[in-house]
Write an enzyme that holds these catalytic residues in place. Structure first.
Site, PDB file in Angstrom:
ATOM      1  N   GLY A   1       0.843  -1.179   0.000  1.00 38.30           N
ATOM      2  CA  GLY A   1       0.000   0.000   0.000  1.00 38.30           C
ATOM      3  C   GLY A   1       0.882   1.233   0.000  1.00 38.30           C
ATOM      4  O   GLY A   1       2.108   1.144   0.117  1.00 38.30           O
ATOM      5  N   TYR A   2       0.236   2.383  -0.125  1.00 40.63           N
ATOM      6  CA  TYR A   2       0.976   3.632  -0.260  1.00 40.63           C
ATOM      7  C   TYR A   2       0.602   4.627   0.840  1.00 40.63           C
ATOM      8  O   TYR A   2      -0.572   4.885   1.065  1.00 40.63           O
ATOM      9  CB  TYR A   2       0.697   4.247  -1.637  1.00 40.63           C
ATOM     10  CG  TYR A   2       1.298   3.392  -2.726  1.00 40.63           C
ATOM     11  CD1 TYR A   2       2.584   3.639  -3.177  1.00 40.63           C
ATOM     12  CD2 TYR A   2       0.618   2.282  -3.226  1.00 40.63           C
ATOM     13  CE1 TYR A   2       3.170   2.817  -4.124  1.00 40.63           C
ATOM     14  CE2 TYR A   2       1.195   1.460  -4.177  1.00 40.63           C
ATOM     15  CZ  TYR A   2       2.471   1.731  -4.630  1.00 40.63           C
ATOM     16  OH  TYR A   2       3.062   0.916  -5.554  1.00 40.63           O
ATOM     17  N   LEU A   3       1.642   5.150   1.517  1.00 40.83           N
ATOM     18  CA  LEU A   3       1.444   6.288   2.418  1.00 40.83           C
ATOM     19  C   LEU A   3       1.459   7.560   1.581  1.00 40.83           C
ATOM     20  O   LEU A   3       0.881   8.571   1.956  1.00 40.83           O
ATOM     21  CB  LEU A   3       2.531   6.309   3.500  1.00 40.83           C
ATOM     22  CG  LEU A   3       2.442   5.128   4.479  1.00 40.83           C
ATOM     23  CD1 LEU A   3       3.696   5.039   5.343  1.00 40.83           C
ATOM     24  CD2 LEU A   3       1.202   5.258   5.363  1.00 40.83           C
TER      25      LEU A   3
END
Lengths: 165, 165
Positions: B28-30
């Site tokens: 996932g991406y912050l």
């Protein structure tokens, strides 16, 4: 991971300045999104990456990882959102706790805030004379907000008629 | 820090599937901002945080840090941009290099891509039969794009009339 409970205050006068020596701190954001902040910080030759989740009252999930200084320099110089934040940080021991007083530089020059980290939201603490109005919940003073709305550009230079966009 | 040079291709048939065992990968991406990607990935019980700068041709600055598995689980479950990406990754040795074939799950099910990491942009490499059209520079196939425009929602389910917003 830890939960960070911090209270933030404005500062009056400069008596606090004689109580500690300031250390230059450079920080920037790979993400300033309030639900997933990714901060890069260099302080006294050491660098770290900090991830912060959404605030809930004065509490906030926070995770820190040390990273190589050279990496942090590249992130601050080329990757982070502009502008980065530069400030002198003074650590002032008081009643068994430590006040962190931040004197901002650059576009936030003139702004000085004091923070204290507590173990619980209702923990009592000693409040020196130079600690002024509390601004913990005032979003203008979030570091991530100071990027977009630097202090020097606030209409009154303080807690006046400023409204967020 | 390293510079990542990767070429990406579509895949035809399923002959490649007999050449390796897939490992489940959650990421996932912050931040999915193209100039400062912050990715969280769990693969085979290990977790890491990866920072990527702006692409320049097939090259891109990339920095990786191992992080505790428990932290990564919290980031993926509660902090990262939605949706997160889940896929099986197959590592297939070939001519001294390794093809990484990603078989996507969830909203990107149906999409299979093969990547090869090279030492320079013009390095020669062996291209097996099951490696199809190159999509290195096609932004639709960037992992960060697959969050916003999952494969299942592409108009033709492939390289057709799709236009980015």
């Amino acid at each position: 991971m830890g939960v960070e409970i911090e209270r933030k205050f404005l500062v009056r006068g400069d008596a606090w300045k004689t109580l500690a020596t300031g250390v230059l701190l450079r920080q920037g954001y790979l993400s300033s999104h309030p639900e997933r902040v990714v901060r890069v910080r260099i302080e006294g030759g050491a660098a770290r990456l900090t991830i912060k989740g959404k605030s809930s009252g004065a509490s906030r999930g926070e995770w820190e990882y040390p990273i190589p200084l050279a990496d942090a320099q590249v992130f601050l110089d080329t990757l982070c959102e502009r502008p980065i934040i530069e400030k002198y940080r003074y650590r002032i021991p008081c009643g068994g706790l430590t006040w962190e007083v931040d004197e901002f530089l650059g576009e936030n020059a003139g702004l000085i805030v004091a923070e204290i980290e507590l173990a619980s939201e209702d923990q009592a603490f000693e409040r020196p004379d130079w600690v002024d109005e509390e601004v913990t919940h005032d979003a203008r003073y979030f570091n991530s907000s100071l990027l977009r709305h630097p202090y020097a550009r606030w209409p009154t230079g303080g807690a006046g008629a400023y409204l967020d966009e």
